[in-house]
Design a protein around this motif. Structure first.
Motif, PDB file in Angstrom:
ATOM      1  N   ILE A  12       0.763  -1.191  -0.021  1.00 41.40           N
ATOM      2  CA  ILE A  12      -0.025   0.038   0.051  1.00 41.40           C
ATOM      3  C   ILE A  12       0.731   1.409  -0.038  1.00 41.40           C
ATOM      4  CG2 ILE A  12      -1.741   1.238   1.299  1.00 41.40           C
ATOM      5  CD1 ILE A  12      -2.699  -1.294   2.507  1.00 41.40           C
ATOM      6  N   SER A  13       0.569   2.145  -0.926  1.00 41.77           N
ATOM      7  CA  SER A  13       1.257   3.341  -1.145  1.00 41.77           C
ATOM      8  C   SER A  13       0.335   4.577  -0.888  1.00 41.77           C
ATOM      9  CB  SER A  13       1.882   3.537  -2.368  1.00 41.77           C
ATOM     10  OG  SER A  13       2.648   4.578  -2.574  1.00 41.77           O
ATOM     11  N   LYS A  14       1.007   5.966  -0.586  1.00 35.12           N
ATOM     12  CA  LYS A  14       0.249   7.004  -0.508  1.00 35.12           C
ATOM     13  C   LYS A  14       0.272   7.634  -1.933  1.00 35.12           C
ATOM     14  CE  LYS A  14       0.379   9.919   2.595  1.00 35.12           C
ATOM     15  NZ  LYS A  14      -0.778  10.344   3.389  1.00 35.12           N
ATOM     16  N   ASN A  15       1.403   7.233  -2.705  1.00 35.15           N
ATOM     17  CA  ASN A  15       1.555   7.968  -4.074  1.00 35.15           C
ATOM     18  C   ASN A  15       2.352   6.992  -4.960  1.00 35.15           C
ATOM     19  OD1 ASN A  15       2.871   9.364  -6.140  1.00 35.15           O
ATOM     20  ND2 ASN A  15       2.733  11.366  -4.785  1.00 35.15           N
ATOM     21  N   ALA A  16       1.743   6.255  -5.858  1.00 33.37           N
ATOM     22  CA  ALA A  16       2.207   5.148  -6.820  1.00 33.37           C
ATOM     23  C   ALA A  16       3.251   5.749  -7.588  1.00 33.37           C
ATOM     24  CB  ALA A  16       1.149   4.485  -7.316  1.00 33.37           C
ATOM     25  N   LYS A  17       2.723   6.938  -8.195  1.00 37.02           N
ATOM     26  CA  LYS A  17       3.877   7.615  -9.210  1.00 37.02           C
ATOM     27  C   LYS A  17       5.169   7.914  -8.457  1.00 37.02           C
ATOM     28  CE  LYS A  17       4.658  11.236 -12.220  1.00 37.02           C
ATOM     29  NZ  LYS A  17       6.294  11.180 -12.178  1.00 37.02           N
ATOM     30  N   ARG A  18       5.236   8.600  -7.357  1.00 40.21           N
ATOM     31  CA  ARG A  18       6.436   8.594  -6.591  1.00 40.21           C
ATOM     32  C   ARG A  18       7.058   7.316  -6.462  1.00 40.21           C
ATOM     33  NH1 ARG A  18       5.619  10.832  -0.725  1.00 40.21           N
ATOM     34  NH2 ARG A  18       5.024   8.549  -0.559  1.00 40.21           N
ATOM     35  N   VAL A 107      27.658  -1.719   3.776  1.00 37.87           N
ATOM     36  CA  VAL A 107      27.441  -2.949   3.215  1.00 37.87           C
ATOM     37  C   VAL A 107      27.566  -4.016   4.591  1.00 37.87           C
ATOM     38  CG1 VAL A 107      28.671  -4.814   1.856  1.00 37.87           C
ATOM     39  CG2 VAL A 107      28.378  -2.535   0.943  1.00 37.87           C
ATOM     40  N   ASN A 108      26.731  -4.823   4.786  1.00 30.25           N
ATOM     41  CA  ASN A 108      26.698  -5.726   5.683  1.00 30.25           C
ATOM     42  C   ASN A 108      27.100  -7.195   5.531  1.00 30.25           C
ATOM     43  OD1 ASN A 108      25.070  -3.903   7.780  1.00 30.25           O
ATOM     44  ND2 ASN A 108      23.569  -4.221   5.952  1.00 30.25           N
ATOM     45  N   ASP A 109      27.898  -7.689   6.273  1.00 26.30           N
ATOM     46  CA  ASP A 109      28.511  -9.126   5.782  1.00 26.30           C
ATOM     47  C   ASP A 109      27.470  -9.964   6.606  1.00 26.30           C
ATOM     48  OD1 ASP A 109      29.886 -11.348   5.436  1.00 26.30           O
ATOM     49  OD2 ASP A 109      31.863 -10.663   5.601  1.00 26.30           O
ATOM     50  N   PHE A 110      26.661 -10.752   6.018  1.00 25.65           N
ATOM     51  CA  PHE A 110      26.034 -11.720   6.785  1.00 25.65           C
ATOM     52  C   PHE A 110      26.353 -13.140   6.415  1.00 25.65           C
ATOM     53  CE2 PHE A 110      22.479  -8.333   6.517  1.00 25.65           C
ATOM     54  CZ  PHE A 110      22.740  -7.882   7.951  1.00 25.65           C
ATOM     55  N   GLY A 111      27.757 -13.419   6.284  1.00 26.32           N
ATOM     56  CA  GLY A 111      28.133 -14.691   6.087  1.00 26.32           C
ATOM     57  C   GLY A 111      28.055 -15.054   4.686  1.00 26.32           C
ATOM     58  N   ALA A 112      26.924 -15.552   4.111  1.00 19.99           N
ATOM     59  CA  ALA A 112      27.060 -15.979   2.667  1.00 19.99           C
ATOM     60  C   ALA A 112      26.488 -15.133   1.808  1.00 19.99           C
ATOM     61  CB  ALA A 112      25.709 -17.020   2.638  1.00 19.99           C
ATOM     62  N   VAL A 113      25.943 -13.880   2.190  1.00 19.45           N
ATOM     63  CA  VAL A 113      25.566 -12.776   1.522  1.00 19.45           C
ATOM     64  C   VAL A 113      26.277 -11.350   2.153  1.00 19.45           C
ATOM     65  CG1 VAL A 113      23.519 -13.875   0.668  1.00 19.45           C
ATOM     66  CG2 VAL A 113      23.434 -12.308   2.636  1.00 19.45           C
ATOM     67  N   PHE A 114      26.510 -10.454   0.994  1.00 17.83           N
ATOM     68  CA  PHE A 114      26.370  -9.128   1.379  1.00 17.83           C
ATOM     69  C   PHE A 114      25.008  -8.346   1.355  1.00 17.83           C
ATOM     70  CE2 PHE A 114      30.884  -9.961  -0.416  1.00 17.83           C
ATOM     71  CZ  PHE A 114      31.636  -9.757   0.767  1.00 17.83           C
ATOM     72  N   SER A 115      24.844  -7.225   2.003  1.00 19.58           N
ATOM     73  CA  SER A 115      23.567  -6.759   1.855  1.00 19.58           C
ATOM     74  C   SER A 115      23.937  -5.096   2.373  1.00 19.58           C
ATOM     75  CB  SER A 115      22.518  -7.381   2.543  1.00 19.58           C
ATOM     76  OG  SER A 115      22.470  -6.452   4.044  1.00 19.58           O
ATOM     77  N   THR A 116      22.826  -4.394   1.588  1.00 22.64           N
ATOM     78  CA  THR A 116      22.595  -3.027   2.114  1.00 22.64           C
ATOM     79  C   THR A 116      21.139  -2.668   2.207  1.00 22.64           C
ATOM     80  OG1 THR A 116      23.354  -0.753   1.270  1.00 22.64           O
ATOM     81  CG2 THR A 116      22.792  -2.155  -0.300  1.00 22.64           C
ATOM     82  N   PHE A 117      20.775  -2.003   3.273  1.00 20.98           N
ATOM     83  CA  PHE A 117      19.590  -1.647   3.537  1.00 20.98           C
ATOM     84  C   PHE A 117      19.070  -0.153   2.952  1.00 20.98           C
ATOM     85  CE2 PHE A 117      20.133  -4.936   6.615  1.00 20.98           C
ATOM     86  CZ  PHE A 117      19.126  -5.597   6.674  1.00 20.98           C
ATOM     87  N   PHE A 118      17.771   0.184   2.719  1.00 22.99           N
ATOM     88  CA  PHE A 118      17.324   1.285   2.037  1.00 22.99           C
ATOM     89  C   PHE A 118      15.848   1.218   2.644  1.00 22.99           C
ATOM     90  CE2 PHE A 118      16.059  -1.720  -1.172  1.00 22.99           C
ATOM     91  CZ  PHE A 118      14.602  -1.246  -1.291  1.00 22.99           C
ATOM     92  N   ARG A 119      15.443   2.730   2.643  1.00 20.17           N
ATOM     93  CA  ARG A 119      14.033   2.792   2.723  1.00 20.17           C
ATOM     94  C   ARG A 119      13.259   3.584   1.560  1.00 20.17           C
ATOM     95  NH1 ARG A 119      11.399   2.177   7.557  1.00 20.17           N
ATOM     96  NH2 ARG A 119      12.756   1.698   9.262  1.00 20.17           N
ATOM     97  N   ASP A 120      12.024   3.030   1.018  1.00 16.77           N
ATOM     98  CA  ASP A 120      11.428   3.682  -0.090  1.00 16.77           C
ATOM     99  C   ASP A 120      10.828   4.990   0.202  1.00 16.77           C
ATOM    100  OD1 ASP A 120       9.016   3.012   0.616  1.00 16.77           O
ATOM    101  OD2 ASP A 120       9.091   1.269  -0.846  1.00 16.77           O
ATOM    102  N   PRO A 121      10.337   5.750  -0.755  1.00 16.59           N
ATOM    103  CA  PRO A 121       9.711   6.999  -0.468  1.00 16.59           C
ATOM    104  C   PRO A 121       8.502   6.820   0.578  1.00 16.59           C
ATOM    105  CG  PRO A 121      10.197   7.025  -2.843  1.00 16.59           C
ATOM    106  CD  PRO A 121      10.526   5.464  -2.293  1.00 16.59           C
ATOM    107  N   ASP A 122       7.987   5.562   0.637  1.00 18.35           N
ATOM    108  CA  ASP A 122       6.697   5.483   1.669  1.00 18.35           C
ATOM    109  C   ASP A 122       7.459   5.071   2.900  1.00 18.35           C
ATOM    110  OD1 ASP A 122       4.767   6.316   0.086  1.00 18.35           O
ATOM    111  OD2 ASP A 122       4.381   4.410  -0.878  1.00 18.35           O
TER     112      ASP A 122
END
Length: 135
Positions: A12-18, A107-122
């Motif tokens: 669910i989003s407040k603004n699908a275009k954004r 960049v996080n090192d979680f053993g078998a993978v690297f990861s990076t976190f983010f937050r989308d506009p919502d």
């Protein structure tokens, strides 16, 4: 396994275009048209990978997209983890997330993978993962 992956995740989003613009600019996602889905409701398909979409719903009077809580307090689905197609794509996405102000680039090192976190506009938390090479 009987399944071939995830077809879609409905959000669910407040603004699908954004939101669509963000996923297009950061992830090269393909954003489809917005169409009616029910009374006071629209749906926009955002293709984020081969056979995988976000189904973005905007629903009149629904305030769920405004609700922000800390990790593990968000309900049954806490965040979305996206798989980077290659190490180069992981780095491109990470850079774009920083430029968009959506992530700090850590960049996080979680053993078998690297990861990076983010937050989308919502405010929905996401993670981009890259498997480590196997020997």
């Amino acid at each position: 396994m009987l399944l071939g992956g995830i077809n879609h995740i409905a959000i669910i989003s407040k603004n699908a275009k954004r939101l669509g613009d963000f996923y297009r600019e950061v992830f090269d996602a393909e954003v489809g048209p917005t169409r009616g889905h029910g009374p006071g409701e629209t749906m926009t398909n955002v293709k984020v990978g081969p056979g995988t979409e976000l189904n973005v719903f905007v629903i009149e009077g629904n305030s769920e997209a405004e609700r922000q809580t800390p990790m593990w307090g968000r309900g049954r689905i806490d965040h979305i983890g996206f798989a980077a197609a290659s190490p180069e794509d992981f780095e491109t996405i990470r850079t774009r997330l920083i430029e968009a102000g959506a992530g700090d680039g850590k960049v996080n090192d979680f053993g078998a993978v690297f990861s990076t976190f983010f937050r989308d506009p919502d405010g929905l938390e996401g993670e981009v993962l890259l498997p480590k090479p196997t020997r």
